[in-house]
Design a protein around this motif. Structure first.
Motif, PDB file in Angstrom:
ATOM      1  N   ASN A  65       0.630  73.556  47.879  1.00 18.89           N
ATOM      2  CA  ASN A  65       1.609  73.681  46.807  1.00 18.89           C
ATOM      3  C   ASN A  65       1.068  74.620  45.737  1.00 18.89           C
ATOM      4  O   ASN A  65      -0.128  74.904  45.706  1.00 18.89           O
ATOM      5  CB  ASN A  65       1.953  72.308  46.223  1.00 18.89           C
ATOM      6  N   GLY A  66       1.942  75.086  44.891  1.00 16.77           N
ATOM      7  CA  GLY A  66       1.530  75.947  43.800  1.00 16.77           C
ATOM      8  C   GLY A  66       2.250  77.276  43.812  1.00 16.77           C
ATOM      9  O   GLY A  66       3.170  77.511  44.597  1.00 16.77           O
ATOM     10  N   PRO A  67       1.803  78.187  42.945  1.00 17.98           N
ATOM     11  CA  PRO A  67       2.489  79.466  42.776  1.00 17.98           C
ATOM     12  C   PRO A  67       2.106  80.496  43.840  1.00 17.98           C
ATOM     13  O   PRO A  67       0.957  80.561  44.272  1.00 17.98           O
ATOM     14  CB  PRO A  67       2.038  79.930  41.393  1.00 17.98           C
TER      15      PRO A  67
ATOM     16  N   THR B  40       7.261  78.915  43.725  1.00 16.59           N
ATOM     17  CA  THR B  40       6.332  77.795  43.644  1.00 16.59           C
ATOM     18  C   THR B  40       6.727  76.713  44.636  1.00 16.59           C
ATOM     19  O   THR B  40       7.870  76.245  44.618  1.00 16.59           O
ATOM     20  CB  THR B  40       6.307  77.204  42.214  1.00 16.59           C
ATOM     21  N   PHE B  41       5.801  76.336  45.500  1.00 13.60           N
ATOM     22  CA  PHE B  41       5.994  75.172  46.354  1.00 13.60           C
ATOM     23  C   PHE B  41       5.642  73.950  45.500  1.00 13.60           C
ATOM     24  O   PHE B  41       4.554  73.897  44.918  1.00 13.60           O
ATOM     25  CB  PHE B  41       5.085  75.214  47.590  1.00 13.60           C
ATOM     26  N   GLN B  42       6.528  72.989  45.443  1.00 18.67           N
ATOM     27  CA  GLN B  42       6.326  71.806  44.609  1.00 18.67           C
ATOM     28  C   GLN B  42       5.410  70.773  45.266  1.00 18.67           C
ATOM     29  O   GLN B  42       4.895  69.900  44.586  1.00 18.67           O
ATOM     30  CB  GLN B  42       7.671  71.166  44.263  1.00 18.67           C
ATOM     31  N   HIS B  43       5.256  70.872  46.597  1.00 21.70           N
ATOM     32  CA  HIS B  43       4.388  69.928  47.308  1.00 21.70           C
ATOM     33  C   HIS B  43       3.780  70.633  48.513  1.00 21.70           C
ATOM     34  O   HIS B  43       4.264  71.672  48.951  1.00 21.70           O
ATOM     35  CB  HIS B  43       5.168  68.685  47.750  1.00 21.70           C
ATOM     36  N   ASP B  44       2.688  70.063  49.015  1.00 25.04           N
ATOM     37  CA  ASP B  44       2.074  70.600  50.231  1.00 25.04           C
ATOM     38  C   ASP B  44       3.049  70.464  51.390  1.00 25.04           C
ATOM     39  O   ASP B  44       3.859  69.530  51.430  1.00 25.04           O
ATOM     40  CB  ASP B  44       0.797  69.826  50.581  1.00 25.04           C
TER      41      ASP B  44
END
Length: 148
Positions: free
Chosen positions: A82-84, A5-9
């Motif tokens: 960001n996201g999974p 998962t990216f926590q931020h763009d």
């Protein structure tokens, strides 16, 4: 296959490869020659299939805080959302180049993949790459069995 998962763009500078796969290394070399060097800069490969079934590949580099005022007419921009993501880690990728398309074939077959997403290569270092695809908006991670 793993989850990530990216926590931020992540904002990136990009150069489109003239061809695939032959033009990819040249695009990265051009990008590295243009950007101010920084030891903490992350590099990515971003690709997707267009309406004409042609694959677009962009060599990308993370925009750092120190790049705030940096502009160059030959650079495009792309934001990694960001996201999974589903991911597949390939160690020593330079000796296993054939594993990259195989990893994306496997990742793209998963039902939870965002159909409007892209393929993402995250070059962890000079030897290892993480191949990733974003998951759809309706994706819910498995959190365990419900007990009644």
């Amino acid at each position: 296959m793993d989850s990530f998962t990216f926590q931020h763009d992540i904002k990136t500078f990009c150069i489109t490869a003239a061809s695939i796969p032959d033009g990819i290394e040249a695009a990265f070399n051009e990008l590295k020659a243009i950007l101010p060097p920084h030891e903490n800069r992350h590099f990515y490969g971003i690709s997707w299939r267009g309406k004409d079934d042609k694959i677009t590949y962009k060599a990308a580099a993370e925009v750092l805080d120190s790049d705030e005022d940096f502009m160059h007419p030959d650079l495009d921009h792309f934001t990694i959302k960001n996201g999974p993501y589903n991911s597949f880690y390939i160690p020593d990728f330079r000796n296993r180049m054939q594993d990259i398309p195989m990893a994306f074939d496997l990742l793209l077959q998963q039902h939870e993949v965002d159909p409007h997403g892209y393929c993402l290569e995250w070059y962890i270092n000079n030897k290892d790459v993480k191949c990733m695809v974003p998951l759809g908006k309706n994706y819910q991670p498995f959190t365990g069995l419900n007990k009644e």
